[in-house]
Design a protein around this motif. Structure first.
Motif, PDB file in Angstrom:
ATOM      1  N   UNK A  98       0.856  -1.196   0.000  1.00  0.00           N
ATOM      2  CA  UNK A  98       0.000   0.000   0.000  1.00  0.00           C
ATOM      3  C   UNK A  98       0.892   1.246   0.000  1.00  0.00           C
ATOM      4  N   UNK A  99       0.337   2.358  -0.430  1.00  0.00           N
ATOM      5  CA  UNK A  99       1.111   3.609  -0.467  1.00  0.00           C
ATOM      6  C   UNK A  99       1.543   4.017   0.955  1.00  0.00           C
ATOM      7  N   UNK A 100       0.661   3.811   1.933  1.00  0.00           N
ATOM      8  CA  UNK A 100       0.990   4.259   3.287  1.00  0.00           C
ATOM      9  C   UNK A 100       2.129   3.417   3.880  1.00  0.00           C
ATOM     10  N   UNK A 101       2.125   2.100   3.570  1.00  0.00           N
ATOM     11  CA  UNK A 101       3.222   1.265   4.078  1.00  0.00           C
ATOM     12  C   UNK A 101       4.534   1.645   3.377  1.00  0.00           C
ATOM     13  N   UNK A 102       4.441   1.984   2.095  1.00  0.00           N
ATOM     14  CA  UNK A 102       5.651   2.462   1.393  1.00  0.00           C
ATOM     15  C   UNK A 102       6.222   3.689   2.119  1.00  0.00           C
ATOM     16  N   UNK A 103       5.335   4.622   2.481  1.00  0.00           N
ATOM     17  CA  UNK A 103       5.818   5.836   3.158  1.00  0.00           C
ATOM     18  C   UNK A 103       6.449   5.494   4.513  1.00  0.00           C
ATOM     19  N   UNK A 104       5.879   4.482   5.183  1.00  0.00           N
ATOM     20  CA  UNK A 104       6.481   4.013   6.442  1.00  0.00           C
ATOM     21  C   UNK A 104       7.899   3.482   6.170  1.00  0.00           C
ATOM     22  N   UNK A 105       8.049   2.651   5.096  1.00  0.00           N
ATOM     23  CA  UNK A 105       9.376   2.100   4.776  1.00  0.00           C
ATOM     24  C   UNK A 105      10.369   3.211   4.446  1.00  0.00           C
ATOM     25  N   UNK A 106       9.917   4.216   3.705  1.00  0.00           N
ATOM     26  CA  UNK A 106      10.796   5.335   3.339  1.00  0.00           C
ATOM     27  C   UNK A 106      11.362   5.983   4.609  1.00  0.00           C
ATOM     28  N   UNK A 107      10.590   5.946   5.677  1.00  0.00           N
ATOM     29  CA  UNK A 107      11.022   6.557   6.942  1.00  0.00           C
ATOM     30  C   UNK A 107      11.777   5.614   7.862  1.00  0.00           C
ATOM     31  N   UNK A 108      11.391   4.315   7.836  1.00  0.00           N
ATOM     32  CA  UNK A 108      11.869   3.429   8.901  1.00  0.00           C
ATOM     33  C   UNK A 108      12.668   2.208   8.433  1.00  0.00           C
ATOM     34  N   UNK A 109      12.784   2.001   7.125  1.00  0.00           N
ATOM     35  CA  UNK A 109      13.506   0.816   6.650  1.00  0.00           C
ATOM     36  C   UNK A 109      14.977   1.196   6.470  1.00  0.00           C
ATOM     37  N   UNK A 110      15.835   0.651   7.331  1.00  0.00           N
ATOM     38  CA  UNK A 110      17.245   1.089   7.353  1.00  0.00           C
ATOM     39  C   UNK A 110      17.942   0.815   6.009  1.00  0.00           C
ATOM     40  N   UNK A 111      17.596  -0.304   5.358  1.00  0.00           N
ATOM     41  CA  UNK A 111      18.229  -0.644   4.078  1.00  0.00           C
ATOM     42  C   UNK A 111      17.829   0.314   2.974  1.00  0.00           C
ATOM     43  N   UNK A 112      16.774   1.083   3.192  1.00  0.00           N
ATOM     44  CA  UNK A 112      16.377   2.124   2.240  1.00  0.00           C
ATOM     45  C   UNK A 112      16.984   3.464   2.649  1.00  0.00           C
ATOM     46  N   UNK A 113      16.832   3.791   3.928  1.00  0.00           N
ATOM     47  CA  UNK A 113      17.246   5.115   4.408  1.00  0.00           C
ATOM     48  C   UNK A 113      18.764   5.294   4.303  1.00  0.00           C
TER      49      UNK A 113
END
Ligand SMILES: Cc1ncc(COP(=O)(O)O)c(C=O)c1O
Length: 400
Positions: A263-278
């Motif tokens: 979902x778009x909202x979970x993507x936004x959560x990952x953008x903020x909290x997924x260390x392998x992304x951030x």
């Protein structure tokens, strides 16, 4: 003991158990007889995909220059993510540099208890979720559970009745429930009963996290993976944001990298909290351009997919007739389960002598005494190659 001595000792122990691994050269001219590659649709060599990679790199540069949250958020990423979301029949998607990274950090972020606690007086609370995992899940999925400090509740491989039983045992728990599994198991070569899983997940309102590394491009509607199957229970889970599908661009897509479709909202959560992304530099624009072109081509490869599935079915029949055990395989991945690690290395080397490259899969990748030579079929394998393979297998059986 210094580090060199300690390393030497550890390697010797692995050697004694036939478990030591060595890097071998992969000459390009042997690709034609290679059953160890995951390039299932032979897309890694397609000129228009390579050219699309070059074109994207010419436009944006060889590297992304930083994390997407800093200098790296080029518009080619946003475009690819829209394309992936459409390809996967999902609301949104996020791309990563590798499948291991997507799982290890993306799944760990999903399991992070601070996601689940809600806020108490302005402070983020914390409720550890209950995590139900298939016993044969990939190492990167285990790694995520370790990172999140989760004790896995493991169900027997692909056994939906066992999963339902374990979920029922925790029916009264208010902890969030998360099911983690693969759709095509990379070492067994079998398919997840995805609709049955969705039905069970919906009963318990569980979140489903699927790894489609070996399914993307090869299985599901037009090669979009089993997570893209149309089913009312899947739609209901999607409406809750409870259908999260990870997959790689490194196998049938023929390039490298990975995605999480969600979902778009979970993507936004990952953008903020997924260390392998951030905390990681975004993938190279070459990769993005090449993947975008491959995803355009894949849905049109229905004839190739049908031929691949037929070749796998025929091969299974032929090796069974020779007395080989292909375990649970019902996909393009056909393991020859031989038991001991020694026998596995012997068979691999026997095939290698005839120029046929395979992978010897030994514990801990597979359970003890389930070592196997893994045959990953691809659309470039010729009838002559299959005949040669069968002849070699017959010779080995006669000698054994
Ligand atoms: C099931 C599964 N998930 C994830 C990965 C990791 O993907 P990648 O090779 O892109 O890092 C693999 C690769 O072997 C895999 O088999």
């Amino acid at each position: 003991m210094n580090l060199s001595e300690a390393s030497q000792q550890r390697l010797e122990l692995l050697s004694q158990d036939s478990l030591k691994r060595t890097l071998l050269p992969c000459p390009l001219d042997q690709r034609i007889s290679d059953f160890s590659s995951n390039d299932y649709l032979c897309l890694s060599q397609r000129p228009e995909i390579i050219e699309a990679g070059h074109a994207c790199a010419r436009q944006y540069g060889a590297g992304a220059t930083g994390s997407r949250l800093l200098s790296g958020n080029l518009d080619c990423f946003e475009q690819l993510e829209s394309q992936v979301a459409q390809f996967k029949n999902a609301e949104s998607a996020l791309v990563f540099s590798s499948g291991y990274q997507a799982n290890a950090s993306g799944l760990a972020a999903l399991l992070d208890k601070s996601l689940w606690g809600g806020t108490v007086g302005g402070t983020v609370g914390g409720t550890a979720p209950l995590v139900f995992t298939d016993r044969l899940n990939h190492a990167s999925l285990h790694h995520a559970c370790q990172l999140a400090g989760i004790r896995q509740i493991r169900f027997r491989h692909n056994d939906m009745a066992h999963l339902a039983e374990l979920l029922a045992k925790h029916a009264e728990s208010t902890q969030p429930k998360i099911i983690v599994t693969e759709t095509v198991f990379g070492m067994e070569g079998d398919l997840l009963p995805v609709e049955q899983l969705a039905e069970i997940a919906l009963v318990h309102k569980a979140v489903v996290y699927l790894d489609e590394a070996h399914a993307t491009g090869v299985w599901g509607p037009n090669g979009r993976g089993l997570g893209a199957v149309k089913h009312p229970d899947i739609d209901a889970l999607k409406a809750m944001g409870h259908w999260i599908v990870m997959g790689t661009f490194s196998k049938a897509v023929g390039v490298s990298g990975a995605y999480i479709a969600c979902s778009e909202i979970f993507k936004q959560y990952l953008v903020n909290r997924c260390t392998g992304f951030v905390y990681s530099t975004a993938p190279s624009p070459f990769v993005i351009g090449a993947v975008a072109r491959a995803l355009e081509i894949i849905p049109q490869m229905e004839t190739e997919r049908t031929a691949l599935h037929l070749a796998a079915e025929q091969l299974r029949g032929q090796v069974h007739a020779l007395g080989f055990d292909t375990g649970l395989s019902n996909t393009h991945i056909v393991p020859l389960v031989v038991g001991s690690a020694e026998a596995c290395l012997e068979l691999k080397s026997h095939l290698q002598q005839a120029g046929i490259r395979t992978s010897a899969v030994r514990p801990p990748t597979v359970p003890p005494n389930a070592a196997r030579v893994r045959l990953a079929l691809n659309t470039g394998h010729s009838d002559e190659l299959y005949s040669q393979l069968l002849e070699c297998l017959q010779q080995w059986k006669r000698r054994a």
